[in-house]
Design an enzyme around this catalytic site. Structure first.
Site, mmCIF file in Angstrom:
data_model
loop_
_atom_site.group_PDB
_atom_site.id
_atom_site.type_symbol
_atom_site.label_atom_id
_atom_site.label_comp_id
_atom_site.label_asym_id
_atom_site.label_seq_id
_atom_site.Cartn_x
_atom_site.Cartn_y
_atom_site.Cartn_z
ATOM 1 N N CYS A 91 0.476 -1.180 0.310
ATOM 2 C CA CYS A 91 -0.524 -0.031 -0.350
ATOM 3 C C CYS A 91 0.977 1.177 0.202
ATOM 4 O O CYS A 91 0.258 2.093 -0.025
ATOM 5 C CB CYS A 91 -0.885 0.093 1.327
ATOM 6 S SG CYS A 91 -2.338 -0.977 1.234
ATOM 7 N N GLN A 152 -5.573 -9.063 6.196
ATOM 8 C CA GLN A 152 -5.214 -7.334 6.906
ATOM 9 C C GLN A 152 -6.592 -7.529 7.434
ATOM 10 O O GLN A 152 -6.776 -6.785 8.760
ATOM 11 C CB GLN A 152 -5.016 -6.857 5.527
ATOM 12 C CG GLN A 152 -3.721 -6.401 5.226
ATOM 13 C CD GLN A 152 -3.521 -5.270 4.437
ATOM 14 O OE1 GLN A 152 -4.115 -4.489 4.289
ATOM 15 N NE2 GLN A 152 -3.010 -5.828 2.914
ATOM 16 N N SER A 210 -23.246 10.306 5.175
ATOM 17 C CA SER A 210 -23.028 9.077 6.213
ATOM 18 C C SER A 210 -23.486 9.056 7.935
ATOM 19 O O SER A 210 -22.667 10.523 7.653
ATOM 20 C CB SER A 210 -21.486 8.418 6.073
ATOM 21 O OG SER A 210 -20.914 7.791 7.010
ATOM 22 N N SER A 244 -11.695 1.019 4.329
ATOM 23 C CA SER A 244 -11.161 1.742 2.997
ATOM 24 C C SER A 244 -11.998 0.883 2.292
ATOM 25 O O SER A 244 -12.000 -0.214 2.024
ATOM 26 C CB SER A 244 -10.017 1.415 2.429
ATOM 27 O OG SER A 244 -9.030 0.714 2.230
ATOM 28 N N HIS A 345 -9.669 3.952 -1.395
ATOM 29 C CA HIS A 345 -7.585 3.740 -1.350
ATOM 30 C C HIS A 345 -7.469 2.940 -2.251
ATOM 31 O O HIS A 345 -7.092 1.577 -2.528
ATOM 32 C CB HIS A 345 -7.847 2.700 -0.012
ATOM 33 C CG HIS A 345 -6.152 1.858 0.399
ATOM 34 N ND1 HIS A 345 -4.819 2.365 -0.628
ATOM 35 C CD2 HIS A 345 -5.377 1.848 1.187
ATOM 36 C CE1 HIS A 345 -4.010 1.678 0.480
ATOM 37 N NE2 HIS A 345 -4.743 0.958 1.217
ATOM 38 N N CYS A 375 0.676 2.402 6.677
ATOM 39 C CA CYS A 375 0.788 0.491 7.240
ATOM 40 C C CYS A 375 0.467 0.007 5.825
ATOM 41 O O CYS A 375 0.163 0.149 4.835
ATOM 42 C CB CYS A 375 -0.277 0.028 8.212
ATOM 43 S SG CYS A 375 -1.684 0.422 7.097
#
Length: 389
Positions: A91, A152, A210, A244, A345, A375
């Site tokens: 990432c 993950q 949201s 994400s 992402h 990360c």
């Protein structure tokens, strides 16, 4: 000693990484080529002067194989003499591209270089580079981690459990990410960084409406009976709402020295001050942002209080909230224009997407120092400090 400065930074809008996503019709080479063309158009530089283009891509297979960055350079119309390479630090691939580019400028190996990244998760889904039945880790890793490595999402759950992060906390953080991103769009704060493409002008995943009530209705995204038995401490609070999404997008930054910028009449946006990269536990693989933050602050001879803005990649709410607990950072300074939970992402593009958003936020807010950290799968993390100019 020479320095390294960012003189231009652009990104595409971020689309949903689904077959019906707003950018799913665009080949990944063309996504990246669009940012490269925009980068030189906005900066006014002659692309023939670019010494190298370093791009990040995670799933380097299919339409993202064969050194995608090189073909994006050619598609963008740059001279054939401009070289390119594609790197993978998961990432953080394009943040690593920034590190390599800046270090090349500081060393004198480059005068003008592009760091960039792309991922089309609609056309090249995550893990499509690992054929079914194949083991990308090998027997030595299997022996060292005999109980088995984990996805993950399970790491995100373990982090939530270890740092006692509730579903309510994680959902509230996600809602705030959407609020900040929506507000940034409405205030015109993304205008200077986004390069519209094929009629797509805005990030597709930002949800202004949201709410924690809506997110509370979502089911756990990663529940698995085998992992539930192995890790009984997990409460299964990670959902699609506080993680994400999968996305399509590209981003690019132009890096040079202050001396070259002055000679070419380019306006520096920020100086690339300090860099760090670190490894961490590959089970709690997303916690490397904590030691990476500590390491880059030591290298910069700065304290947390010296940092005006932070960009911490929102792979999951639990990652940023655990990082905040460990560092004591002020959340009001973190991802001030929203983060990956809202904006998206697109793996290989996210590093330079964060950098692009950060340098424009620094200029808008008059920030002196900013810190970016991400990360990465396998227990890795990049961090860097930028200095406003």
């Amino acid at each position: 000693m020479r320095d390294a400065v960012i003189v231009e930074a652009v990104r595409t809008p971020i689309g949903k990484g689904r077959p019906n996503g707003s950018l799913a019709h665009v080949h990944p080479v063309e996504l990246l080529a669009h940012t490269l063309r925009t980068l030189v158009e906005r900066s006014g530089v002659d692309p023939a002067l670019i010494d190298d283009v370093i791009g990040g891509t995670v799933d380097q297979v299919g339409e993202q194989a064969m050194n995608t960055t090189r073909y994006a350079v050619l598609s963008a119309g740059f001279p054939e003499s401009v070289p390119a390479t594609t790197v993978d630090r998961q990432c953080g691939s394009s943040q690593q591209a920034v590190h390599f580019a800046a270090q090349g400028v500081i060393s004198g190996a480059y005068d003008l270089v592009v760091a960039c990244g792309v991922e089309s998760m609609s056309r090249v889904p995550m893990w499509s580079n690992v054929p079914a039945g194949k083991d990308p880790f090998g027997p030595g890793v299997a022996e060292r981690y005999s109980e088995g490595l984990i996805p993950q999402g399970i790491s995100a759950e373990l982090i939530a459990a270890k740092w006692s992060l509730s579903r309510e906390e994680m959902d509230a953080f996600a809602v705030e990410s959407h609020r900040k991103a929506a507000e940034a769009w409405e205030s015109g704060l993304f205008a200077d960084e986004v390069a519209p493409l094929d009629g797509v002008t805005r990030d597709e995943c930002v949800r202004p409406g949201s709410s924690t009530e809506v997110l509370a209705g979502l089911k756990p995204a990663y529940y698995d009976p085998a992992f539930a038995e192995r890790f009984p401490q997990i409460d299964w609070n990670v959902t699609a709402g506080n993680a994400s999404p999968v996305n399509d997008g590209a981003s690019a930054v132009l890096i040079t020295s202050s001396e070259t910028a002055a000679r070419l009449g380019l306006r520096p946006l920020a100086r690339l001050h300090s860099f760090a990269v670190t490894g961490s536990d590959p089970l709690l693989m997303l916690t490397g942002v904590v030691p990476a933050t500590e390491k880059v602050l030591r290298k910069a001879s700065l304290s947390l209080d010296d940092i005006d803005l932070f960009e911490v990649n929102e792979a999951f709410s639990s990652v940023v909230l655990a990082w905040r607990q460990e560092t004591g950072a002020d959340l009001s300074k973190v991802n001030v224009h929203g983060g990956a939970i809202a904006i998206g992402h697109p793996l290989g593009a996210s590093g330079t997407r964060l950098t692009t958003t950060l340098v424009h936020a620094m200029r808008a807010r008059g920030a002196r120092y900013a810190l970016q950290t991400m990360c990465e799968a396998g227990g890795l993390a990049n961090a860097m400090v930028l200095e406003g100019l």
